[in-house]
Design a protein around this motif. Sequence first.
Motif, PDB file in Angstrom:
ATOM      1  N   ALA A  38       2.421  11.626  -4.270  1.00  0.00           N
ATOM      2  CA  ALA A  38       3.694  10.907  -4.322  1.00  0.00           C
ATOM      3  C   ALA A  38       3.529   9.472  -3.810  1.00  0.00           C
ATOM      4  CB  ALA A  38       4.748  11.647  -3.506  1.00  0.00           C
ATOM      5  N   PHE A  39       2.815   9.317  -2.701  1.00  0.00           N
ATOM      6  CA  PHE A  39       2.611   7.995  -2.099  1.00  0.00           C
ATOM      7  C   PHE A  39       1.191   7.901  -1.567  1.00  0.00           C
ATOM      8  CE2 PHE A  39       7.062   9.076  -1.618  1.00  0.00           C
ATOM      9  CZ  PHE A  39       7.662   7.975  -2.194  1.00  0.00           C
ATOM     10  N   VAL A  40       0.696   6.674  -1.450  1.00  0.00           N
ATOM     11  CA  VAL A  40      -0.610   6.441  -0.836  1.00  0.00           C
ATOM     12  C   VAL A  40      -0.472   5.337   0.205  1.00  0.00           C
ATOM     13  CG1 VAL A  40      -2.037   7.216  -2.758  1.00  0.00           C
ATOM     14  CG2 VAL A  40      -1.344   4.844  -2.642  1.00  0.00           C
ATOM     15  N   LEU A  41      -1.234   5.487   1.278  1.00  0.00           N
ATOM     16  CA  LEU A  41      -1.298   4.479   2.328  1.00  0.00           C
ATOM     17  C   LEU A  41      -2.553   3.658   2.060  1.00  0.00           C
ATOM     18  CD1 LEU A  41      -0.334   3.292   5.009  1.00  0.00           C
ATOM     19  CD2 LEU A  41      -1.645   5.078   6.167  1.00  0.00           C
ATOM     20  N   SER A  42      -2.379   2.365   1.905  1.00  0.00           N
ATOM     21  CA  SER A  42      -3.482   1.463   1.598  1.00  0.00           C
ATOM     22  C   SER A  42      -3.976   0.836   2.900  1.00  0.00           C
ATOM     23  CB  SER A  42      -2.988   0.383   0.635  1.00  0.00           C
ATOM     24  OG  SER A  42      -4.027  -0.472   0.293  1.00  0.00           O
ATOM     25  N   SER A  54      -0.207  -1.039   3.695  1.00  0.00           N
ATOM     26  CA  SER A  54       1.003  -0.904   2.888  1.00  0.00           C
ATOM     27  C   SER A  54       1.087   0.489   2.275  1.00  0.00           C
ATOM     28  CB  SER A  54       1.001  -1.962   1.778  1.00  0.00           C
ATOM     29  OG  SER A  54      -0.192  -1.890   1.038  1.00  0.00           O
ATOM     30  N   VAL A  55       2.321   0.842   1.896  1.00  0.00           N
ATOM     31  CA  VAL A  55       2.577   2.120   1.238  1.00  0.00           C
ATOM     32  C   VAL A  55       2.878   1.824  -0.228  1.00  0.00           C
ATOM     33  CG1 VAL A  55       4.112   4.112   1.125  1.00  0.00           C
ATOM     34  CG2 VAL A  55       3.443   3.192   3.341  1.00  0.00           C
ATOM     35  N   HIS A  56       2.258   2.591  -1.120  1.00  0.00           N
ATOM     36  CA  HIS A  56       2.435   2.415  -2.558  1.00  0.00           C
ATOM     37  C   HIS A  56       2.843   3.742  -3.182  1.00  0.00           C
ATOM     38  CE1 HIS A  56       0.172  -1.456  -2.772  1.00  0.00           C
ATOM     39  NE2 HIS A  56      -0.370  -0.969  -1.672  1.00  0.00           N
ATOM     40  N   ALA A  57       3.473   3.669  -4.347  1.00  0.00           N
ATOM     41  CA  ALA A  57       3.706   4.873  -5.135  1.00  0.00           C
ATOM     42  C   ALA A  57       2.338   5.425  -5.534  1.00  0.00           C
ATOM     43  CB  ALA A  57       4.535   4.551  -6.368  1.00  0.00           C
ATOM     44  N   GLY A  58       2.254   6.731  -5.712  1.00  0.00           N
ATOM     45  CA  GLY A  58       0.975   7.375  -5.970  1.00  0.00           C
ATOM     46  C   GLY A  58       0.253   6.878  -7.202  1.00  0.00           C
ATOM     47  N   ASP A  59       0.992   6.425  -8.215  1.00  0.00           N
ATOM     48  CA  ASP A  59       0.346   5.964  -9.444  1.00  0.00           C
ATOM     49  C   ASP A  59       0.225   4.444  -9.519  1.00  0.00           C
ATOM     50  OD1 ASP A  59       3.020   5.462  -9.714  1.00  0.00           O
ATOM     51  OD2 ASP A  59       3.199   6.270 -11.737  1.00  0.00           O
ATOM     52  N   CYS A  60       0.486   3.755  -8.413  1.00  0.00           N
ATOM     53  CA  CYS A  60       0.413   2.294  -8.376  1.00  0.00           C
ATOM     54  C   CYS A  60      -1.039   1.832  -8.498  1.00  0.00           C
ATOM     55  CB  CYS A  60       1.010   1.778  -7.064  1.00  0.00           C
ATOM     56  SG  CYS A  60       0.963  -0.017  -6.911  1.00  0.00           S
ATOM     57  N   ARG A  61      -1.257   0.784  -9.281  1.00  0.00           N
ATOM     58  CA  ARG A  61      -2.598   0.235  -9.476  1.00  0.00           C
ATOM     59  C   ARG A  61      -2.863  -0.971  -8.569  1.00  0.00           C
ATOM     60  NH1 ARG A  61      -5.460   3.972 -12.020  1.00  0.00           N
ATOM     61  NH2 ARG A  61      -4.371   4.783 -13.822  1.00  0.00           N
ATOM     62  N   MET A  62      -1.909  -1.312  -7.707  1.00  0.00           N
ATOM     63  CA  MET A  62      -2.050  -2.499  -6.863  1.00  0.00           C
ATOM     64  C   MET A  62      -2.539  -2.155  -5.456  1.00  0.00           C
ATOM     65  SD  MET A  62      -1.238  -4.868  -8.920  1.00  0.00           S
ATOM     66  CE  MET A  62      -1.057  -6.261  -7.837  1.00  0.00           C
ATOM     67  N   THR A  63      -3.141  -0.989  -5.284  1.00  0.00           N
ATOM     68  CA  THR A  63      -3.632  -0.589  -3.972  1.00  0.00           C
ATOM     69  C   THR A  63      -5.016  -1.171  -3.721  1.00  0.00           C
ATOM     70  OG1 THR A  63      -4.655   1.408  -4.838  1.00  0.00           O
ATOM     71  CG2 THR A  63      -2.390   1.600  -4.078  1.00  0.00           C
ATOM     72  N   ALA A  75       5.523   8.569   4.542  1.00  0.00           N
ATOM     73  CA  ALA A  75       5.693   7.216   3.990  1.00  0.00           C
ATOM     74  C   ALA A  75       6.968   6.581   4.540  1.00  0.00           C
ATOM     75  CB  ALA A  75       5.739   7.270   2.466  1.00  0.00           C
ATOM     76  N   ARG A  76       8.059   7.349   4.580  1.00  0.00           N
ATOM     77  CA  ARG A  76       9.318   6.809   5.141  1.00  0.00           C
ATOM     78  C   ARG A  76       9.158   6.460   6.612  1.00  0.00           C
ATOM     79  NH1 ARG A  76      11.558  11.299   2.746  1.00  0.00           N
ATOM     80  NH2 ARG A  76      12.178  10.874   0.616  1.00  0.00           N
ATOM     81  N   ARG A  77       8.480   7.326   7.364  1.00  0.00           N
ATOM     82  CA  ARG A  77       8.285   7.079   8.791  1.00  0.00           C
ATOM     83  C   ARG A  77       7.479   5.806   9.013  1.00  0.00           C
ATOM     84  NH1 ARG A  77       4.392   7.507  12.168  1.00  0.00           N
ATOM     85  NH2 ARG A  77       3.026   8.659  10.779  1.00  0.00           N
ATOM     86  N   LEU A  78       6.399   5.622   8.260  1.00  0.00           N
ATOM     87  CA  LEU A  78       5.581   4.419   8.398  1.00  0.00           C
ATOM     88  C   LEU A  78       6.374   3.158   8.068  1.00  0.00           C
ATOM     89  CD1 LEU A  78       2.308   5.755   6.784  1.00  0.00           C
ATOM     90  CD2 LEU A  78       2.557   4.999   9.148  1.00  0.00           C
ATOM     91  N   LEU A  79       7.192   3.233   7.015  1.00  0.00           N
ATOM     92  CA  LEU A  79       8.006   2.076   6.631  1.00  0.00           C
ATOM     93  C   LEU A  79       9.096   1.799   7.659  1.00  0.00           C
ATOM     94  CD1 LEU A  79       8.312   2.833   2.835  1.00  0.00           C
ATOM     95  CD2 LEU A  79       7.058   0.941   3.873  1.00  0.00           C
ATOM     96  N   PRO A  91      10.973   3.318  -1.543  1.00  0.00           N
ATOM     97  CA  PRO A  91      12.146   3.770  -0.798  1.00  0.00           C
ATOM     98  C   PRO A  91      12.066   3.316   0.652  1.00  0.00           C
ATOM     99  CG  PRO A  91      10.609   5.571  -1.089  1.00  0.00           C
ATOM    100  CD  PRO A  91      10.061   4.401  -1.867  1.00  0.00           C
ATOM    101  N   GLY A  92      13.172   3.280   1.303  1.00  0.00           N
ATOM    102  CA  GLY A  92      13.167   2.976   2.722  1.00  0.00           C
ATOM    103  C   GLY A  92      13.758   1.676   2.961  1.00  0.00           C
TER     104      GLY A  92
END
Length: 92
Positions: A38-42, A54-63, A75-79, A91-92
């Motif tokens: 769902a999400f990835v932490l970069s 940063s936090v990205h959507a799981g399918d984001c290519r900008m990580t 992911a919400r907690r980190l944000l 989100p967040g």
Amino acid sequence: MPFSFLSVVLAHVQDALAAAEQREAELRARRLRREPPAFVLSYLREGGRPVPDSVHAGDCRMTSRNTKPVGAAEARRLLADGHVRGMRGMPG
């Protein structure tokens, strides 16, 4: 018809080829089923150490190349804690 050496070798090669094709088909099916998290932490590297960026959507290519899958709650907690920045549309 008596079996010759070449017919035995041919049968062995055909069996090995069929087994390899079966394994490849199973691996291909497994790769197709795998969904992105769902999400990835970069992470960025600072002084040779990984630093959450940063936090990205799981399918984001900008990580960055260094990522870790995280759940939606983490992911919400980190944000919310302000430890990392969220990418646009997060989100967040």
